[in-house]
Design an enzyme around this catalytic site. Structure first.
Site, PDB file in Angstrom:
ATOM      1  CB  CYS A   1      22.231  -5.289  12.430  1.00 45.92           C
ATOM      2  SG  CYS A   1      20.812  -4.269  11.980  1.00 45.92           S
TER       3      CYS A   1
ATOM      4  CD  GLU B   1     -18.818  -3.441 -23.442  1.00 49.76           C
ATOM      5  OE1 GLU B   1     -17.771  -2.789 -23.616  1.00 49.76           O
ATOM      6  OE2 GLU B   1     -19.671  -3.621 -24.328  1.00 49.76           O
TER       7      GLU B   1
ATOM      8  CE  LYS C   1     -13.498   6.900 -14.730  1.00 51.27           C
ATOM      9  NZ  LYS C   1     -13.321   8.283 -15.058  1.00 51.27           N
TER      10      LYS C   1
ATOM     11  NE  ARG D   1     -11.733   9.136 -27.546  1.00 50.46           N
ATOM     12  CZ  ARG D   1     -11.787  10.437 -27.344  1.00 50.46           C
ATOM     13  NH1 ARG D   1     -10.672  11.125 -27.190  1.00 50.46           N
ATOM     14  NH2 ARG D   1     -12.941  11.052 -27.285  1.00 50.46           N
TER      15      ARG D   1
ATOM     16  CG  ASP E   1      -7.212   3.487 -16.530  1.00 53.86           C
ATOM     17  OD1 ASP E   1      -7.404   4.322 -17.436  1.00 53.86           O
ATOM     18  OD2 ASP E   1      -6.761   3.775 -15.413  1.00 53.86           O
TER      19      ASP E   1
ATOM     20  CE  LYS F   1     -14.172   4.756 -18.739  1.00 54.87           C
ATOM     21  NZ  LYS F   1     -12.739   4.957 -18.896  1.00 54.87           N
TER      22      LYS F   1
ATOM     23  CE  LYS G   1     -19.636   0.021 -24.797  1.00 52.74           C
ATOM     24  NZ  LYS G   1     -18.632  -0.748 -25.519  1.00 52.74           N
TER      25      LYS G   1
ATOM     26  CB  CYS H   1      22.466   0.423  10.569  1.00 55.58           C
ATOM     27  SG  CYS H   1      21.028  -0.551  11.032  1.00 55.58           S
TER      28      CYS H   1
ATOM     29  CB  CYS I   1      23.143  -2.077  14.646  1.00 56.26           C
ATOM     30  SG  CYS I   1      23.788  -2.117  12.976  1.00 56.26           S
TER      31      CYS I   1
ATOM     32  CE1 TYR J   1     -13.720   0.628 -26.757  1.00 60.58           C
ATOM     33  CE2 TYR J   1     -12.250  -0.437 -25.186  1.00 60.58           C
ATOM     34  CZ  TYR J   1     -12.599   0.671 -25.949  1.00 60.58           C
ATOM     35  OH  TYR J   1     -11.843   1.799 -25.904  1.00 60.58           O
TER      36      TYR J   1
ATOM     37  CB  CYS K   1      22.754  -2.436   7.872  1.00 57.05           C
ATOM     38  SG  CYS K   1      23.466  -2.853   9.461  1.00 57.05           S
TER      39      CYS K   1
HETATM   40  C1  9MJ Z   1     -13.388   0.520 -22.146  1.00 55.51           C
HETATM   41  N1  9MJ Z   1     -12.575   1.533 -22.010  1.00 55.51           N
HETATM   42  O1  9MJ Z   1     -13.208  -0.518 -21.572  1.00 55.51           O
HETATM   43  C2  9MJ Z   1     -15.820   1.353 -24.540  1.00 55.51           C
HETATM   44  N2  9MJ Z   1     -14.519   0.645 -23.030  1.00 55.51           N
HETATM   45  O2  9MJ Z   1     -17.384   1.719 -26.312  1.00 55.51           O
HETATM   46  C3  9MJ Z   1     -15.495  -0.275 -23.227  1.00 55.51           C
HETATM   47  N3  9MJ Z   1     -14.736   1.661 -23.868  1.00 55.51           N
HETATM   48  C4  9MJ Z   1     -16.375   2.153 -25.588  1.00 55.51           C
HETATM   49  N4  9MJ Z   1     -16.296   0.162 -24.171  1.00 55.51           N
HETATM   50  C5  9MJ Z   1     -17.643   2.672 -27.209  1.00 55.51           C
HETATM   51  N5  9MJ Z   1     -15.604  -1.444 -22.572  1.00 55.51           N
HETATM   52  C6  9MJ Z   1     -16.775   3.690 -27.027  1.00 55.51           C
HETATM   53  C7  9MJ Z   1     -15.952   3.359 -25.997  1.00 55.51           C
END
Ligand code: 9MJ
Length: 696
Positions: free
Chosen positions: A430, A111, A312, A134, A115, A113, A288, A406, A409, A223, A424
């Protein structure tokens, strides 16, 4: 339409339309139809507030202001994920999985990730009853009111069978286009500017007033299932995601099942390639074990699951040093501070300069020369300085002084009250404004004069051979061939342009002597008049002379032209110097001996009803890559003749993307949004069919 819906039907219908728009990226009805039904719903609820349903879309506008967030103890912990950064660590991860599973190759769910911020959503009998952050994984904050405002989060689950209880985990994030729009607006109006989409999402979700959250362009992807009761779930991660999707929860479209370490590596590479074209930030991929049974057997370490890892990507934010700030002057005189940076590899490229937008931005960041700064380069957006690392200062940093005159000029720089842009005032004297004006004039969407690169334009201006755009049309092969070009590199001597290139340039200039009116209007470089406004003007005023005479009211009556734009247009055609240049460009030979003799072809006039009857009316196309059979402008014009709109960027509103050779990130984005992609052959076939039908 005269349909009559019950209250419940109306709520369900609106939720369905919202789902197809926000979750499936496939709008079922035009926005106007949604708005019409929404207004009906509001009327019903206003006349009898007791009917307001838990899942009514009107509940998304925000609730009462809280004094603090309640704490929520997660029944099932929200886990964090171990990180890996290179191929060796990937091999290690896969080896651990194989050893545990005892097979030669392991099946993974891979998947992107995202942010953003991890949240848990609780649905009881299909209704969203709680959303929580969380936090530390065990205790988070109750953000239900804020989550309700996020259109991608269903207030009620859909589908045939809905669980009695569902704890679903996912990420709340701000798409890049929403983030850029938000910051652009904030910079102009003194609002809160965010360093990156993640901070923007966090700041937006942390609002005690959910009406503020409602105004932020947040979205959500699910997810993971924390807990589910009353519905049998598939025994794979991928299968479960499909179930979540069928319940109306948005799931990222790039999630795949892959096999073995080779599959993981290919997936990583594939997503890394797609990264810059995505409309959201990702900082890696999450890998996973696909089998839930194996996940359960492997279990957790103290903090993280053994069966998953985050691989990452190289960062899109890096630290570097601000070496200097230069001030660049644009076509309209706008002075833009540009950060000169110690080169740094970030977001897939080496960055040595970044825009600082304007003086306020420098103050906002509290920037000094010599500072350690954070540079962000994500997607196609130009690099930005997103923050200063103040604790790295050693006292030798210097204040940045915004110039009063400027740099090119020497004219005074002026900043009008209430404007964020400093300009300017040199206009005609110019060289920077002239240079940028010429670049714009010759550009592809304007006069489309090929071959006038930056160095040539620079030299034409500094040698005094071109003092305004009309002078281009009086250049001879001799004038051009004797130009000495600075190679921009200390090791090489300046070189002569030469006769071959000079001849080509003269031919390109001659070719541009016949041009559609809209392109000419755009080429003039009137402030706020982009290609699309120029088209509006050209289709309304058949002749340039009519546009030149138009007053403020006539202009503001046109679609897409606001009061500021109208003022700029009127001012432009009042300025004697502009009139003189236009005269030299377009006067008929019998009117003036010194005319470039440009012929303006009017756009074919169409009434509004005619326009709506055109075969491609109401459709927006985007062109990407190089077409073999025609240049981009021709393709654009052909589409527009058939009633289509042609846009420079892909969005949900795009009908289809027309794709030539070597397409850019627009194709990636189109694929991501599930848009139709039309390749050249099909495009040509359609064009000829439609053009024939048009003529009949
Ligand atoms: C993110 N951040 O995209 C999980 N995550 O699954 C994806 N985070 C995750 N899966 C279980 N694609 C815990 C966190």
């Amino acid at each position: 339409m005269s349909e009559v819906y019950s209250y419940r039907e109306l709520v369900d219908l609106l939720n369905r339309y919202a789902r197809s728009y926000y979750t499936e990226d496939a709008p079922e009805v035009p926005d106007a139809e949604y708005d019409r039904l929404y207004r009906t719903l509001v009327e019903l609820e206003t006349s009898d507030p007791s009917i307001i349903a838990e899942d009514s879309p009107t509940r998304r506008v925000g609730d009462a202001v809280l004094s603090s967030f309640d704490k929520v103890t997660h029944k099932v912990m929200l886990m964090s994920m171990g990180d890996i950064f290179n191929n060796d660590e990937l091999l290690d991860f896969d080896r651990r999985m194989r050893e545990f599973v005892g097979t030669a190759s392991v099946e993974y769910c891979a998947e992107p990730k995202l942010d953003g911020l991890a949240v848990s959503l609780i649905y009881e009998s299909g209704i969203l009853v709680q959303a929580a952050t969380r936090g530390d994984g065990r205790v988070g904050e109750n953000i239900t009111a804020n989550a309700r405002t996020i259109k991608a989060i269903p207030l009620r689950l859909s589908g045939k069978s809905v669980p009695d209880y569902l704890d679903v985990r996912g990420e709340v994030f701000m798409p890049r286009d929403g983030f850029e729009r938000w910051n652009e607006n904030a910079r102009q109006n003194g609002g809160k500017v965010f360093a990156n989409p993640r901070n923007a999402a966090a700041g937006s979700l942390r609002q005690l007033d959910s009406k503020i959250t409602a105004r932020r362009p947040l979205t959500f992807n699910a997810y993971y299932v924390g807990e589910c009761r009353g519905l049998e779930l598939p025994d794979t991660q991928y299968g479960r995601l499909k179930t979540l999707e069928s319940l109306g929860l948005p799931v990222n479209p790039h999630i795949r099942v892959v096999n073995g370490v080779q599959g993981l590596r290919e997936y990583y590479e594939d997503i890394l390639t797609k990264r810059s074209g995505l409309n959201y930030d990702i900082d890696g991929v999450v890998l996973k074990l696909n089998s839930l049974q194996l996940q359960k057997e492997m279990g957790f370490t103290a903090k993280t699951p053994r069966w998953a890892i985050a691989y990452k990507f190289p960062p899109e934010e890096m630290m570097t040093t601000l070496v200097d700030v230069e001030f660049q002057v644009g076509r309209t005189g706008a002075v833009t501070p540009v950060a000169k940076l110690q080169p740094v590899y970030v977001g897939g490229a080496t960055v040595s300069s970044a825009t600082l937008h304007n003086e306020d931005e420098i103050r906002r960041l509290g920037l000094k020369i010599g500072d350690t700064v954070i540079v962000r380069r994500a997607g196609d957006v130009i690099p930005q300085v997103s923050g200063v690392v103040e604790h790295k200062r050693n006292g030798t940093e210097k204040e940045i002084i915004f110039p009063e005159v400027c740099p090119e000029c020497g004219s005074k720089i002026e900043r009008l009250e209430g404007e964020s842009v400093a300009r300017c005032t040199g206009e005609l004297v110019c060289p920077a404004q002239l240079r940028e004006g010429i670049r714009h004039f010759v550009s592809r969407d304007a006069m489309d004069i090929e071959g006038f690169g930056d160095r040539i334009v620079e030299e034409l201006v500094s040698s005094g051979k071109v003092k305004n755009v009309a002078d281009l049309y009086f250049l001879t092969e001799n004038d051009l061939s004797s130009l000495l070009l600075d190679p921009g590199n200390d090791n090489h001597k300046p070189r002569l342009l030469g006769t071959v290139t000079a001849k080509k340039l003269v031919m390109a200039i001659n070719k541009s002597r016949v041009v559609p009116l809209d392109r000419f209007i755009y080429a003039l470089g009137i402030r706020d008049v982009g290609s699309s406004t120029a088209r509006t003007l050209a289709s309304h005023f058949e002749r340039l002379s009519d546009l030149m005479k138009a007053d403020f009211n006539a202009l503001t009556n046109l679609p897409d032209i606001g009061t500021v734009g109208a003022e700029h247009i009127v001012d432009f055609f009042r300025e004697p110097h502009n009139l003189e240049i236009i005269d030299r460009l377009v006067a008929k030979p019998w009117e003036s001996l010194f005319s470039a003799g440009i012929e303006l072809s009017p756009l074919p006039q169409r009434s509004e009803t005619d326009a709506l009857a055109l075969p491609l009316a109401g459709r927006t196309y985007v062109l990407t890559g190089t077409l073999e059979s025609m240049d981009r402008n021709t393709a654009k014009e052909k589409l527009q003749e058939l009633g289509a709109k042609v846009s420079g960027s892909v969005s949900k509103k795009t009908y289809a993307v027309i794709c030539g050779a070597d397409p850019g990130s627009k194709l990636t984005k189109a694929t991501e949004l599930g848009l139709r992609v039309i390749y050249e052959e099909e495009f040509l076939q359609n064009l000829s069919k439609l053009s024939l039908a048009e003529k009949q």
